[in-house]
Design a protein around this motif. Structure first.
Motif, PDB file in Angstrom:
ATOM      1  N   GLY A  48     -14.551  42.589  10.768  1.00 21.69           N
ATOM      2  CA  GLY A  48     -13.323  43.076  11.422  1.00 21.69           C
ATOM      3  C   GLY A  48     -13.060  42.269  12.682  1.00 21.69           C
ATOM      4  O   GLY A  48     -12.869  42.818  13.763  1.00 21.69           O
ATOM      5  N   SER A  50     -10.682  39.866  13.527  1.00 23.68           N
ATOM      6  CA  SER A  50      -9.442  39.120  13.789  1.00 23.68           C
ATOM      7  C   SER A  50      -8.532  39.730  14.842  1.00 23.68           C
ATOM      8  O   SER A  50      -7.625  39.049  15.345  1.00 23.68           O
ATOM      9  CB  SER A  50      -8.667  38.958  12.477  1.00 23.68           C
ATOM     10  OG  SER A  50      -8.453  40.221  11.882  1.00 23.68           O
ATOM     11  N   THR A  51      -8.713  41.003  15.165  1.00 19.60           N
ATOM     12  CA  THR A  51      -7.862  41.660  16.174  1.00 19.60           C
ATOM     13  C   THR A  51      -8.704  42.699  16.922  1.00 19.60           C
ATOM     14  O   THR A  51      -9.832  43.004  16.524  1.00 19.60           O
ATOM     15  CB  THR A  51      -6.664  42.398  15.515  1.00 19.60           C
ATOM     16  OG1 THR A  51      -7.167  43.320  14.546  1.00 19.60           O
ATOM     17  CG2 THR A  51      -5.691  41.452  14.829  1.00 19.60           C
ATOM     18  N   TYR A  53     -10.928  45.288  18.968  1.00 19.89           N
ATOM     19  CA  TYR A  53     -12.289  45.285  19.502  1.00 19.89           C
ATOM     20  C   TYR A  53     -13.203  44.279  18.794  1.00 19.89           C
ATOM     21  O   TYR A  53     -14.128  43.740  19.397  1.00 19.89           O
ATOM     22  CB  TYR A  53     -12.886  46.695  19.413  1.00 19.89           C
ATOM     23  CG  TYR A  53     -12.470  47.567  20.573  1.00 19.89           C
ATOM     24  CD1 TYR A  53     -12.808  47.199  21.878  1.00 19.89           C
ATOM     25  CD2 TYR A  53     -11.727  48.731  20.396  1.00 19.89           C
ATOM     26  CE1 TYR A  53     -12.429  47.976  22.956  1.00 19.89           C
ATOM     27  CE2 TYR A  53     -11.345  49.517  21.472  1.00 19.89           C
ATOM     28  CZ  TYR A  53     -11.699  49.126  22.753  1.00 19.89           C
ATOM     29  OH  TYR A  53     -11.318  49.884  23.831  1.00 19.89           O
ATOM     30  N   TYR A  74      -9.274  40.791   7.083  1.00 25.33           N
ATOM     31  CA  TYR A  74      -8.339  40.858   5.964  1.00 25.33           C
ATOM     32  C   TYR A  74      -6.947  40.619   6.515  1.00 25.33           C
ATOM     33  O   TYR A  74      -6.320  41.546   7.033  1.00 25.33           O
ATOM     34  CB  TYR A  74      -8.433  42.252   5.335  1.00 25.33           C
ATOM     35  CG  TYR A  74      -8.144  42.298   3.856  1.00 25.33           C
ATOM     36  CD1 TYR A  74      -7.865  41.151   3.127  1.00 25.33           C
ATOM     37  CD2 TYR A  74      -8.154  43.515   3.168  1.00 25.33           C
ATOM     38  CE1 TYR A  74      -7.622  41.209   1.766  1.00 25.33           C
ATOM     39  CE2 TYR A  74      -7.915  43.579   1.810  1.00 25.33           C
ATOM     40  CZ  TYR A  74      -7.647  42.418   1.111  1.00 25.33           C
ATOM     41  OH  TYR A  74      -7.411  42.486  -0.232  1.00 25.33           O
ATOM     42  N   GLU A  75      -6.496  39.394   6.453  1.00 24.93           N
ATOM     43  CA  GLU A  75      -5.193  39.047   7.039  1.00 24.93           C
ATOM     44  C   GLU A  75      -4.346  38.291   6.024  1.00 24.93           C
ATOM     45  O   GLU A  75      -4.877  37.706   5.075  1.00 24.93           O
ATOM     46  CB  GLU A  75      -5.398  38.183   8.299  1.00 24.93           C
ATOM     47  CG  GLU A  75      -6.223  38.847   9.396  1.00 24.93           C
ATOM     48  CD  GLU A  75      -5.531  40.030  10.065  1.00 24.93           C
ATOM     49  OE1 GLU A  75      -4.306  40.192   9.902  1.00 24.93           O
ATOM     50  OE2 GLU A  75      -6.239  40.811  10.744  1.00 24.93           O
ATOM     51  N   GLY A 110     -10.871  38.373   3.422  1.00 31.16           N
ATOM     52  CA  GLY A 110     -10.901  39.147   2.178  1.00 31.16           C
ATOM     53  C   GLY A 110     -11.387  40.556   2.454  1.00 31.16           C
ATOM     54  O   GLY A 110     -11.660  40.918   3.608  1.00 31.16           O
ATOM     55  N   ASP A 111     -11.498  41.345   1.403  1.00 29.75           N
ATOM     56  CA  ASP A 111     -11.827  42.762   1.544  1.00 29.75           C
ATOM     57  C   ASP A 111     -13.316  42.975   1.842  1.00 29.75           C
ATOM     58  O   ASP A 111     -14.158  42.841   0.940  1.00 29.75           O
ATOM     59  CB  ASP A 111     -11.427  43.483   0.256  1.00 29.75           C
ATOM     60  CG  ASP A 111     -11.668  44.974   0.344  1.00 29.75           C
ATOM     61  OD1 ASP A 111     -12.074  45.461   1.426  1.00 29.75           O
ATOM     62  OD2 ASP A 111     -11.464  45.661  -0.679  1.00 29.75           O
ATOM     63  N   ALA A 112     -13.610  43.325   3.075  1.00 22.35           N
ATOM     64  CA  ALA A 112     -15.004  43.502   3.514  1.00 22.35           C
ATOM     65  C   ALA A 112     -15.707  44.634   2.764  1.00 22.35           C
ATOM     66  O   ALA A 112     -16.934  44.704   2.758  1.00 22.35           O
ATOM     67  CB  ALA A 112     -15.044  43.787   5.013  1.00 22.35           C
ATOM     68  N   SER A 138     -16.525  46.465  13.024  1.00 21.17           N
ATOM     69  CA  SER A 138     -15.309  46.907  13.724  1.00 21.17           C
ATOM     70  C   SER A 138     -14.108  46.970  12.788  1.00 21.17           C
ATOM     71  O   SER A 138     -13.026  46.508  13.125  1.00 21.17           O
ATOM     72  CB  SER A 138     -15.041  45.961  14.904  1.00 21.17           C
ATOM     73  OG  SER A 138     -13.955  46.418  15.673  1.00 21.17           O
ATOM     74  N   SER A 224     -16.531  53.757  18.153  1.00 19.29           N
ATOM     75  CA  SER A 224     -15.943  55.078  17.961  1.00 19.29           C
ATOM     76  C   SER A 224     -15.106  55.461  19.173  1.00 19.29           C
ATOM     77  O   SER A 224     -15.058  54.733  20.168  1.00 19.29           O
ATOM     78  CB  SER A 224     -17.057  56.111  17.744  1.00 19.29           C
ATOM     79  OG  SER A 224     -16.500  57.376  17.450  1.00 19.29           O
ATOM     80  N   LYS A 244     -15.948  59.533  11.926  1.00 18.71           N
ATOM     81  CA  LYS A 244     -16.780  58.954  13.004  1.00 18.71           C
ATOM     82  C   LYS A 244     -18.140  59.671  13.086  1.00 18.71           C
ATOM     83  O   LYS A 244     -19.146  59.049  13.425  1.00 18.71           O
ATOM     84  CB  LYS A 244     -16.051  59.022  14.352  1.00 18.71           C
ATOM     85  CG  LYS A 244     -14.813  58.125  14.427  1.00 18.71           C
ATOM     86  CD  LYS A 244     -15.154  56.653  14.299  1.00 18.71           C
ATOM     87  CE  LYS A 244     -13.933  55.769  14.473  1.00 18.71           C
ATOM     88  NZ  LYS A 244     -14.218  54.352  14.226  1.00 18.71           N
ATOM     89  N   LYS A 272     -12.873  52.733  25.017  1.00 17.52           N
ATOM     90  CA  LYS A 272     -11.670  53.302  25.638  1.00 17.52           C
ATOM     91  C   LYS A 272     -10.484  53.296  24.672  1.00 17.52           C
ATOM     92  O   LYS A 272     -10.391  52.424  23.808  1.00 17.52           O
ATOM     93  CB  LYS A 272     -11.342  52.421  26.847  1.00 17.52           C
ATOM     94  CG  LYS A 272     -10.132  52.826  27.641  1.00 17.52           C
ATOM     95  CD  LYS A 272      -9.755  51.712  28.629  1.00 17.52           C
ATOM     96  CE  LYS A 272      -8.515  52.106  29.412  1.00 17.52           C
ATOM     97  NZ  LYS A 272      -7.946  50.990  30.164  1.00 17.52           N
ATOM     98  N   LEU A 274      -7.087  52.231  23.611  1.00 18.31           N
ATOM     99  CA  LEU A 274      -6.293  51.044  23.939  1.00 18.31           C
ATOM    100  C   LEU A 274      -5.249  50.792  22.887  1.00 18.31           C
ATOM    101  O   LEU A 274      -5.394  51.219  21.747  1.00 18.31           O
ATOM    102  CB  LEU A 274      -7.216  49.819  23.979  1.00 18.31           C
ATOM    103  CG  LEU A 274      -8.070  49.669  25.220  1.00 18.31           C
ATOM    104  CD1 LEU A 274      -8.974  48.473  25.068  1.00 18.31           C
ATOM    105  CD2 LEU A 274      -7.187  49.494  26.437  1.00 18.31           C
ATOM    106  N   THR A 276      -3.882  49.039  20.077  1.00 22.73           N
ATOM    107  CA  THR A 276      -4.229  48.070  19.030  1.00 22.73           C
ATOM    108  C   THR A 276      -3.366  48.446  17.836  1.00 22.73           C
ATOM    109  O   THR A 276      -2.704  49.489  17.836  1.00 22.73           O
ATOM    110  CB  THR A 276      -5.714  48.141  18.603  1.00 22.73           C
ATOM    111  OG1 THR A 276      -5.951  49.399  17.982  1.00 22.73           O
ATOM    112  CG2 THR A 276      -6.677  47.931  19.750  1.00 22.73           C
TER     113      THR A 276
END
Ligand code: NAD
Length: 395
Positions: A48, A50-51, A53, A74-75, A110-112, A138, A224, A244, A272, A274, A276
């Motif tokens: 995770g 690419s964006t 956290y 996955y983009e 790709g799909d993690a 993430s 989390s 979570k 925190k 934020l 996203t």
């Protein structure tokens, strides 16, 4: 192509390649300004990456301690007449910067959740890195195709037990309204746990362990959120909160696995709230974030993803005294958000906010500019009137 933001509800359907690269560079500069992280990670897998956290974790590992990083995400690349997703451009920006600094950086798009992507990642680690000493988990995803059953699980953001009514804001239109969300049924709860719970993190860690790709003492962290009572019905006590809880269960299992592997550890870091792409889709939470930003900026304690992750690495993961855990065994980089003074400020403003006073009672302007930045808009030094090539290839 001249690329302008096109906001549709809580998403922006365009992204600016140069702006995304500039945003990543801001993050890199922040990490560099904090100086090297002593005894930091050397070889890192970020799932995770690419964006949000995950990207901030990757930037911190690479530019805070010179780590080699393998990123999974996955983009969507650009297509005829359509820009790529921001994570695509962010990753290109990151990879160029890492290579220019002489750092190893490879990517798997790709799909993690799938066996195929796990196998590709394991193969790449075996061939290029030997082993990894840190795994960041993430992912934030609306769905998961289960690798064993093929069933597609869709996550929902709903309360559990009873319906929930509270204020929410349409961040695009600036309209504050009441929203009522009906409780999730059993199937929706199970599906959300299947997507955002800990099973996939465990599958990753077992696969890495079985293939002997975890260096002795390797650590793993997943993220989390807990937040204040005003959001509990939709977050902590809602479907996502139950997922979570399952992530925390997985953290304990993975922790045992890593303890046996040369005294490593796994834990949850509570981060925190934020702006996203993931958080903007949650009802009620964006209004809370807009108020929180106003209060934390006034107190001088406001942080973004990169400040949070730099602090997680320097003050916990790799600090000489080790991580500081709360009574539930979690690291709390949401500590500044949860300070009583900050929360008292939120509680005072919350009941007063209306459409009319949104601009003065909250930092909706800051929320919006952060949101646009996620897509590469509003960065200093970028000429948004200039033609830019949207079709750029992953290095
Ligand atoms: P984000 O949407 O910015 O990032 C999600 C990442 O997951 C991206 O890199 C995306 O490409 C990747 N991804 C999604 N589905 C994937 C798939 N099937 N295969 C491979 N990659 C996939 O989200 P974020 O807000 O940074 O969230 C990351 C974690 O942090 C989540 O666990 C979230 O709950 C947690 N968190 C977020 C906040 C917040 O306020 N944003 C606060 C605390 C904790």
């Amino acid at each position: 192509m001249i690329i302008k933001p096109k906001v549709r509800g809580f998403v922006c359907v365009t992204a600016h390649p140069a702006g995304c690269a500039a945003h990543v560079n801001e993050w890199i500069n922040h990490v560099k300004s904090k100086g090297p992280i002593k005894n930091g990670p050397k070889k890192v897998l970020v799932i995770g990456s690419s964006t949000g956290y995950g990207l901030a974790s990757r930037v911190t590992a690479a530019f805070g301690s010179g780590a080699a990083t393998l990123g999974i995400f996955y983009e969507r690349p650009s297509e005829e007449g359509r820009t790529a997703t921001p994570g695509w451009y962010n990753t290109i920006g990151f990879t160029h910067a890492a290579h220019a600094a002489g750092l190893y950086a490879k990517n798997i798009n790709g799909d993690a959740f799938s066996n195929e992507i796990k196998a590709q990642a394991l193969e790449t680690i075996k061939k290029d890195l030997g082993q990894v000493d840190l795994v960041i988990y993430s992912l934030a995803s609306p769905r998961r195709t289960h690798p064993a059953t093929g069933v597609v699980h869709k996550s929902v953001l709903k309360p559990v037990g009873v319906s929930y009514t509270n204020k929410t804001v349409d961040t695009d239109k600036g309209v504050v309204s009441q929203v009522t969300i009906d409780p999730a049924n059993e199937q929706e709860i199970a599906d959300t746990v299947a997507v955002m719970g800990g099973e996939d993190w465990e599958l990753w860690m077992r696969a890495l362990s079985d293939a002997k790709l975890l260096a002795p003492g390797a650590q793993s962290v997943a993220y989390s959120y807990i937040g204040p009572e005003v959001t509990w019905a939709i977050y902590k006590n809602g479907t996502i909160g139950l997922a979570k809880n399952d992530l925390e269960r997985a953290a304990r299992t993975i922790d045992s696995l890593l303890k046996l592997n040369g005294g490593g550890r796994a834990f949850i870091s509570v981060n925190k709230a934020l702006v996203t792409q993931a958080s903007s889709a949650i009802p009620v939470v964006p209004l809370y974030i807009a108020i929180l930003y106003r209060i934390m900026k006034a107190a001088g304690t406001h942080e973004g993803c990169i400040e949070q992750m730099q602090r997680l690495f320097a003050d916990h993961l790799y600090s000489a005294r080790g991580p500081v855990f709360d009574e539930g065994g979690r690291v709390r980089v949401d500590d500044w958000e949860m300070r009583p003074g900050v929360q008292a400020g939120v509680a005072e403003i919350w009941p007063k906010v209306t459409t009319e006073n949104l601009a003065t009672e909250t930092d909706i302007a800051g929320y919006r500019s952060e949101f646009l930045k996620l897509f590469g808009f509003g960065l200093a030094g970028i000429d948004y009137e200039a033609e830019v090539e949207p079709h750029i290839l992953m290095p």
